[in-house]
Design an enzyme around this catalytic site. Structure first.
Site, PDB file in Angstrom:
ATOM      1  N   ASP A  94      35.328   7.367  36.322  1.00 34.47           N
ATOM      2  CA  ASP A  94      34.631   6.680  35.157  1.00 34.47           C
ATOM      3  C   ASP A  94      34.056   7.753  34.253  1.00 34.47           C
ATOM      4  O   ASP A  94      33.482   8.976  34.635  1.00 34.47           O
ATOM      5  CB  ASP A  94      33.706   5.677  35.817  1.00 34.47           C
ATOM      6  CG  ASP A  94      33.359   4.792  34.603  1.00 34.47           C
ATOM      7  OD1 ASP A  94      33.884   4.496  33.663  1.00 34.47           O
ATOM      8  OD2 ASP A  94      32.455   3.808  34.935  1.00 34.47           O
ATOM      9  N   SER A  95      33.922   7.427  32.960  1.00 38.02           N
ATOM     10  CA  SER A  95      33.662   8.230  31.840  1.00 38.02           C
ATOM     11  C   SER A  95      32.216   8.674  31.739  1.00 38.02           C
ATOM     12  O   SER A  95      31.706   9.383  30.910  1.00 38.02           O
ATOM     13  CB  SER A  95      33.941   7.540  30.646  1.00 38.02           C
ATOM     14  OG  SER A  95      33.196   6.256  30.563  1.00 38.02           O
ATOM     15  N   GLY A  96      31.105   7.858  32.241  1.00 33.63           N
ATOM     16  CA  GLY A  96      29.934   7.993  31.970  1.00 33.63           C
ATOM     17  C   GLY A  96      29.195   6.857  31.277  1.00 33.63           C
ATOM     18  O   GLY A  96      28.068   6.561  31.009  1.00 33.63           O
ATOM     19  N   GLY A  97      29.869   6.189  30.383  1.00 32.88           N
ATOM     20  CA  GLY A  97      29.712   5.011  29.273  1.00 32.88           C
ATOM     21  C   GLY A  97      28.809   4.074  30.232  1.00 32.88           C
ATOM     22  O   GLY A  97      27.400   3.604  29.541  1.00 32.88           O
ATOM     23  N   PHE A  98      28.916   3.734  31.386  1.00 32.27           N
ATOM     24  CA  PHE A  98      28.368   2.675  32.120  1.00 32.27           C
ATOM     25  C   PHE A  98      26.956   3.242  32.596  1.00 32.27           C
ATOM     26  O   PHE A  98      25.771   2.820  32.332  1.00 32.27           O
ATOM     27  CB  PHE A  98      29.047   2.091  33.198  1.00 32.27           C
ATOM     28  CG  PHE A  98      28.237   0.977  34.017  1.00 32.27           C
ATOM     29  CD1 PHE A  98      28.166  -0.050  33.313  1.00 32.27           C
ATOM     30  CD2 PHE A  98      28.005   1.063  35.402  1.00 32.27           C
ATOM     31  CE1 PHE A  98      27.558  -1.141  34.103  1.00 32.27           C
ATOM     32  CE2 PHE A  98      27.513   0.283  35.908  1.00 32.27           C
ATOM     33  CZ  PHE A  98      27.240  -1.264  35.348  1.00 32.27           C
ATOM     34  N   ASP A 148      32.790   4.536  26.828  1.00 31.55           N
ATOM     35  CA  ASP A 148      32.730   3.304  26.130  1.00 31.55           C
ATOM     36  C   ASP A 148      31.169   2.783  25.864  1.00 31.55           C
ATOM     37  O   ASP A 148      30.349   3.222  26.598  1.00 31.55           O
ATOM     38  CB  ASP A 148      33.520   2.115  27.026  1.00 31.55           C
ATOM     39  CG  ASP A 148      33.016   1.911  28.271  1.00 31.55           C
ATOM     40  OD1 ASP A 148      32.371   2.817  28.767  1.00 31.55           O
ATOM     41  OD2 ASP A 148      33.069   0.816  28.920  1.00 31.55           O
ATOM     42  N   GLN A 190      36.030  -4.218  25.802  1.00 33.73           N
ATOM     43  CA  GLN A 190      34.640  -4.725  25.736  1.00 33.73           C
ATOM     44  C   GLN A 190      34.713  -6.187  24.879  1.00 33.73           C
ATOM     45  O   GLN A 190      35.837  -6.783  24.778  1.00 33.73           O
ATOM     46  CB  GLN A 190      33.720  -3.708  25.030  1.00 33.73           C
ATOM     47  CG  GLN A 190      33.540  -2.582  25.934  1.00 33.73           C
ATOM     48  CD  GLN A 190      32.682  -2.831  27.168  1.00 33.73           C
ATOM     49  OE1 GLN A 190      32.233  -3.957  27.376  1.00 33.73           O
ATOM     50  NE2 GLN A 190      32.699  -1.649  28.251  1.00 33.73           N
ATOM     51  N   GLY A 217      32.163  -4.528  30.668  1.00 32.90           N
ATOM     52  CA  GLY A 217      31.184  -5.437  30.343  1.00 32.90           C
ATOM     53  C   GLY A 217      31.308  -6.647  31.021  1.00 32.90           C
ATOM     54  O   GLY A 217      30.538  -7.785  30.649  1.00 32.90           O
ATOM     55  N   ASP A 267      36.752  -1.614  41.624  1.00 30.27           N
ATOM     56  CA  ASP A 267      36.070  -0.674  42.662  1.00 30.27           C
ATOM     57  C   ASP A 267      34.726  -1.370  42.480  1.00 30.27           C
ATOM     58  O   ASP A 267      34.079  -2.435  41.798  1.00 30.27           O
ATOM     59  CB  ASP A 267      35.679   0.578  41.662  1.00 30.27           C
ATOM     60  CG  ASP A 267      34.860   0.473  40.517  1.00 30.27           C
ATOM     61  OD1 ASP A 267      33.711   0.790  40.751  1.00 30.27           O
ATOM     62  OD2 ASP A 267      34.938  -0.214  39.348  1.00 30.27           O
ATOM     63  N   CYS A 305      38.450  -8.290  63.662  1.00 29.72           N
ATOM     64  CA  CYS A 305      38.701  -6.902  62.866  1.00 29.72           C
ATOM     65  C   CYS A 305      39.315  -5.902  63.783  1.00 29.72           C
ATOM     66  O   CYS A 305      38.778  -5.494  64.744  1.00 29.72           O
ATOM     67  CB  CYS A 305      37.489  -6.618  62.216  1.00 29.72           C
ATOM     68  SG  CYS A 305      37.488  -4.968  61.457  1.00 29.72           S
ATOM     69  N   CYS A 307      39.195  -2.772  63.025  1.00 35.36           N
ATOM     70  CA  CYS A 307      38.826  -1.437  62.646  1.00 35.36           C
ATOM     71  C   CYS A 307      38.111  -0.625  63.972  1.00 35.36           C
ATOM     72  O   CYS A 307      37.760  -1.170  65.013  1.00 35.36           O
ATOM     73  CB  CYS A 307      37.699  -1.627  61.444  1.00 35.36           C
ATOM     74  SG  CYS A 307      35.973  -1.695  61.957  1.00 35.36           S
ATOM     75  N   HIS A 336      33.693  -0.246  58.915  1.00 34.08           N
ATOM     76  CA  HIS A 336      34.277  -1.564  58.917  1.00 34.08           C
ATOM     77  C   HIS A 336      34.022  -2.546  57.740  1.00 34.08           C
ATOM     78  O   HIS A 336      35.093  -2.928  57.220  1.00 34.08           O
ATOM     79  CB  HIS A 336      32.990  -2.210  59.906  1.00 34.08           C
ATOM     80  CG  HIS A 336      33.374  -4.151  59.743  1.00 34.08           C
ATOM     81  ND1 HIS A 336      34.199  -4.650  60.649  1.00 34.08           N
ATOM     82  CD2 HIS A 336      32.674  -4.797  59.125  1.00 34.08           C
ATOM     83  CE1 HIS A 336      34.067  -5.741  60.334  1.00 34.08           C
ATOM     84  NE2 HIS A 336      33.339  -6.038  59.312  1.00 34.08           N
TER      85      HIS A 336
HETATM   86  N1  PRF Z   1      32.299   0.476  31.566  1.00 35.71           N
HETATM   87  C1  PRF Z   1      32.424   1.918  32.193  1.00 35.71           C
HETATM   88  N2  PRF Z   1      32.241   1.492  33.633  1.00 35.71           N
HETATM   89  C2  PRF Z   1      31.961   0.434  34.048  1.00 35.71           C
HETATM   90  C3  PRF Z   1      31.643  -0.548  33.269  1.00 35.71           C
HETATM   91  C4  PRF Z   1      32.009  -0.712  31.816  1.00 35.71           C
HETATM   92  O1  PRF Z   1      31.918  -1.661  31.238  1.00 35.71           O
HETATM   93  C5  PRF Z   1      31.274  -1.664  34.148  1.00 35.71           C
HETATM   94  C6  PRF Z   1      30.942  -3.227  34.044  1.00 35.71           C
HETATM   95  N3  PRF Z   1      30.961  -3.866  35.020  1.00 35.71           N
HETATM   96  C7  PRF Z   1      31.174  -0.987  35.614  1.00 35.71           C
HETATM   97  N4  PRF Z   1      31.598   0.085  35.516  1.00 35.71           N
HETATM   98  N5  PRF Z   1      32.809   2.939  31.662  1.00 35.71           N
HETATM   99 ZN    ZN Z   2      35.484  -3.876  62.016  1.00 35.88          ZN
END
Ligand code: PRF
Ligand code: ZN
Length: 373
Positions: A94-98, A148, A190, A217, A267, A305, A307, A336
């Site tokens: 992930d980019s760091g935006g969040f 973003d 977005q 978003g 994720d 399960c 596992c 688990h």
């Molecule tokens: N942008 C980025 N990572 C994210 C989100 C997003 O909007 C969200 C929103 N649920 C989770 N992780 N870059």
């Molecule tokens: Zn289990």
């Protein structure tokens, strides 16, 4: 041409669910897929062998955290995250935006990027679309995300429109910064809870040469009904021939509902975070292992399960470990919970391939009780 060679295998009758696969430099990913969260180049309380034992296909790591510590030089020295953490399967960053937008008090936003203070040592850092891509290139992830602007899903139309246009300009700059890197790059739709903006965002991004498209978003303050509505609205305007990734979602029922609306990748920290609180997912809902009623329980967490935790250990042992704050308890619960998630995804995929996802969906929608923290 997409760098991932995304191949649609089957679409479900009566649903937007699809089964597909794509190829990265570190192997193939079969979708729908859940990506365990490895923010700090480790999935909390898990070993790489444990991740393979639960069939994790691809991990998510965070540019923001890894930029602050250990920093790009360490990744350059090691030739990337795969050798650093000894994980030879795909990684998405992930980019760091969040993360940046989760720290409103300590950041300054401009057209150029975002200035913020490090949670590690207080030093001032600057993250731009270009520097986020540079860091993701140093990390050497298989899939990079554009920087973003993630705003609350309750934001006004005017505020959302301004943020969306900035996200679009940053998406174009991220593609330029990617250059001829073999790493794949996803754009992020977005638009908060505004139908016209979600549609506009999807249409703007699908015209650019991305290897996949994410829906950002969501799961940031809206109701479940809104989340499903805007997820479905976004996928209606996304191309069929690219992977679709719903960021930061979710619970088992959220994943099921979103697969039904055409999402391929997910994720979420829930399975590993709840494990550290002593909570386990089972086919009959959540179990809180710290509760006294399990002190003498000889049964496994979930008799259904397969596992390693459920085949070897009792609820009583897990109760004891979690009450004693022992690392092994968090580890066994993480095994688990992640295995619960990867099995859910495998079942979903098998039902799509068999052409009866809709029946599976109707059954599981009842079975997977909604339980929020
Ligand atoms: N942008 C980025 N990572 C994210 C989100 C997003 O909007 C969200 C929103 N649920 C989770 N992780 N870059
Ligand atoms: Zn289990």
């Amino acid at each position: 041409m997409s760098r991932l060679a995304f191949t649609l295998e089957k679409e479900s009758p009566g649903s937007k669910a699809r089964a597909a696969h794509f190829t990265t430099a570190h192997g193939e990913v079969r979708t729908p897929v859940f990506m365990p969260v490895g923010t700090q180049a480790t999935v909390k309380n898990m070993t790489v062998d444990g991740l393979k034992a639960v069939d994790a296909q691809v991990l998510l790591a965070n540019t923001y955290h890894l930029l602050l510590r250990p920093g790009p030089e360490v990744f350059r020295k090691f030739g990337g995250i795969h050798r650093f953490m000894d994980w030879d399967r795909p990684v998405l960053t992930d980019s760091g935006g969040f993360q940046i937008f989760s720290l409103p008090e300590s950041r300054v936003m401009t057209e150029a990027g975002a200035q913020f203070r490090s949670y590690v040592d207080g030093a001032v850092h600057f993250l731009s679309p270009e520097s986020s891509i540079a860091m993701q290139r140093a990390i050497g992830s298989d899939i990079m995300m554009v920087l973003d602007q993630c705003i609350p899903s309750t934001a006004s139309h005017a505020e959302t429109e301004t943020a969306m246009h900035l996200t679009h300009r940053w998406a174009v700059r991220s593609l330029e910064a990617r250059g001829d890197s073999p790493q794949a790059l996803f754009g992020i739709v977005q638009g908060a809870c505004h139908r016209d903006l979600r549609q506009q965002s999807a249409e703007f991004l699908r015209a650019l040469p991305f290897d996949g498209l994410a829906i950002g978003g969501l799961a940031v303050g809206e109701t479940h009904e809104q989340r499903y509505e805007f997820c479905g609205l976004a996928t209606d305007h996304l191309p069929k021939n690219l992977p679709r990734y719903l960021m930061g979602v979710g619970t088992p029922i959220d994943i099921l509902e979103s697969v039904h609306r055409g999402v391929d990748m997910f994720d979420c920290i829930i399975p590993t975070q709840l494990a550290q609180r002593g909570t386990a997912f089972t086919s009959h809902g959540r179990i809180h292992c710290r509760r006294g009623i399990y002190k003498f329980a000889e049964t496994p967490l979930d008799a259904a399960c397969p596992c390693p935790t459920c085949t070897r250990y009792s609820r009583a042992y897990l109760h004891h470990l979690t009450k004693s704050d022992e690392v092994l308890g968090w580890h066994l619960l993480s095994i688990h919970n992640l295995s619960f998630y990867t099995r859910l995804m495998a079942e979903i995929r098998a039902s799509i391939l068999a052409g009866d996802f809709l029946a599976y969906y109707e059954r599981q929608r009842v079975a997977l009780v909604r339980e929020d923290e």
